[in-house]
Design an enzyme around this catalytic site. Structure first.
Site, PDB file in Angstrom:
ATOM      1  N   HIS A   6       0.815  -1.216   0.000  1.00 20.79           N
ATOM      2  CA  HIS A   6       0.000   0.000   0.000  1.00 20.79           C
ATOM      3  C   HIS A   6       0.849   1.267   0.000  1.00 20.79           C
ATOM      4  O   HIS A   6       0.592   2.194  -0.763  1.00 20.79           O
ATOM      5  CB  HIS A   6      -0.908  -0.037   1.234  1.00 20.79           C
ATOM      6  CG  HIS A   6      -1.958   1.018   1.291  1.00 20.79           C
ATOM      7  ND1 HIS A   6      -2.930   1.157   0.331  1.00 20.79           N
ATOM      8  CD2 HIS A   6      -2.199   1.991   2.221  1.00 20.79           C
ATOM      9  CE1 HIS A   6      -3.730   2.165   0.657  1.00 20.79           C
ATOM     10  NE2 HIS A   6      -3.302   2.697   1.800  1.00 20.79           N
ATOM     11  N   PHE A   7       1.851   1.306   0.869  1.00 19.00           N
ATOM     12  CA  PHE A   7       2.698   2.494   0.992  1.00 19.00           C
ATOM     13  C   PHE A   7       3.987   2.297   0.188  1.00 19.00           C
ATOM     14  O   PHE A   7       5.071   2.068   0.738  1.00 19.00           O
ATOM     15  CB  PHE A   7       2.988   2.785   2.468  1.00 19.00           C
ATOM     16  CG  PHE A   7       1.817   3.371   3.204  1.00 19.00           C
ATOM     17  CD1 PHE A   7       1.402   4.674   2.976  1.00 19.00           C
ATOM     18  CD2 PHE A   7       1.103   2.607   4.129  1.00 19.00           C
ATOM     19  CE1 PHE A   7       0.318   5.224   3.660  1.00 19.00           C
ATOM     20  CE2 PHE A   7       0.021   3.140   4.813  1.00 19.00           C
ATOM     21  CZ  PHE A   7      -0.373   4.450   4.574  1.00 19.00           C
TER      22      PHE A   7
END
Length: 289
Positions: A262-263
């Protein structure tokens, strides 16, 4: 040097990070959940020699004001309005939009309203297509349908330290590259009294975004902003299924999937910074020379 500033918007203190000369092209960095402008702490200095970078914290996030849900309407319309007023207050005329997660529905509202201001898009795990809302979203969709205490309870695990750490570590290829400071900082802000109600309000408000997808896609088709996709392909929240459809509507798309979650900036920040530099240098050549 990155500076840390605050500006008053509608009686709220909006914190933001800024670096680089205002004579250079601006990149407006819009963060996701459950983080803040902290997610851009490494990207900003990596690009500040050639670009002007601005990264605000939304109300309820990071170092900006956190009014209660009774004092402030926590909706994506309202957050976009605050960011719009923030842009006016710091006198940004033109900018590239970097959108991630919650930053996408906030940024696309503004881009569709002021298309002439947006020089390009940089999209990192930010959704604008139905294909991007997969299994993770099922309990949140149930909350959109029925805003009951029972459905809210099923979402509250997302505000725990375990879930915040999972957002940073799930799908990464090198766990040792992920600093514990990331989830520790985010969790500090999530754990403030009253913040759980804020996050639930925004989970509910996220249901206002999919009906706007056709409008945002029409913006893409009509105005054709040059777009750089830099996406963590192992993201369970916003999977790569949501990245590919951008290529349907945009003609000038540079497309990169990274073997991370996600990051994506945490593992692949250097590569992403290099792609942004090359992309904006080529697309905004007349501005840079």
């Amino acid at each position: 040097m990155t500076t840390y500033r605050t500006v008053s918007i509608d009686g709220l203190d909006i914190f933001y990070r800024e670096a680089g000369s205002r004579n250079n092209p601006t990149i407006l960095l819009l963060h996701g959940f459950p983080t803040s402008s902290h997610m851009f702490r490494n990207l900003i200095p990596a690009l500040a020699d050639k670009f002007h970078l601005i990264a605000p914290d939304y109300p309820g996030y990071g170092n900006s004001s956190m009014p209660t849900v009774n004092e402030f309407e926590y909706t994506f319309d309202r957050l976009a309005e605050i960011v719009e007023k923030f842009i006016a207050a710091i006198e940004l005329k033109k900018y590239s939009l970097y959108v991630m997660d919650y930053g996408a529905p906030i940024g696309y509202r503004i881009a569709a309203k002021y298309p002439e201001r947006v020089q390009s898009l940089i999209v990192q795990n930010g959704n604008a297509y139905e294909e991007g809302l997969r299994e993770f979203w099922e309990p949140i969709k149930a909350y959109w349908q029925e805003r009951s205490p029972e459905n809210a309870q099923k979402l509250k695990y997302l505000f725990t330290l375990e879930a915040t750490k999972w957002q940073y570590t799930n799908g990464v290829h090198n766990l040792e590259a992920i600093s514990p400071d990331t989830w520790t900082v985010d969790q500090h802000f999530l754990d403030r009294p009253g913040n759980e109600e804020i996050q639930l309000a925004l989970f509910y408000s996220y249901g206002s975004n999919p009906p706007l997808y056709p409008q945002w896609q029409e913006y893409f088709r009509q105005y054709q902003p040059p777009t750089l996709i830099v996406w963590g392909k192992n993201d369970y929240i916003f999977p790569a299924d949501g990245a590919y459809p951008y290529q349907r509507d945009l003609k000038d798309v540079e497309f990169h999937l990274f073997d991370t979650g996600h990051f994506a900036l945490e593992e692949d920040g250097d590569a992403i910074a290099n792609y942004i530099d090359q992309f904006l240098t080529s697309r905004l050549q007349s501005v840079l020379t």
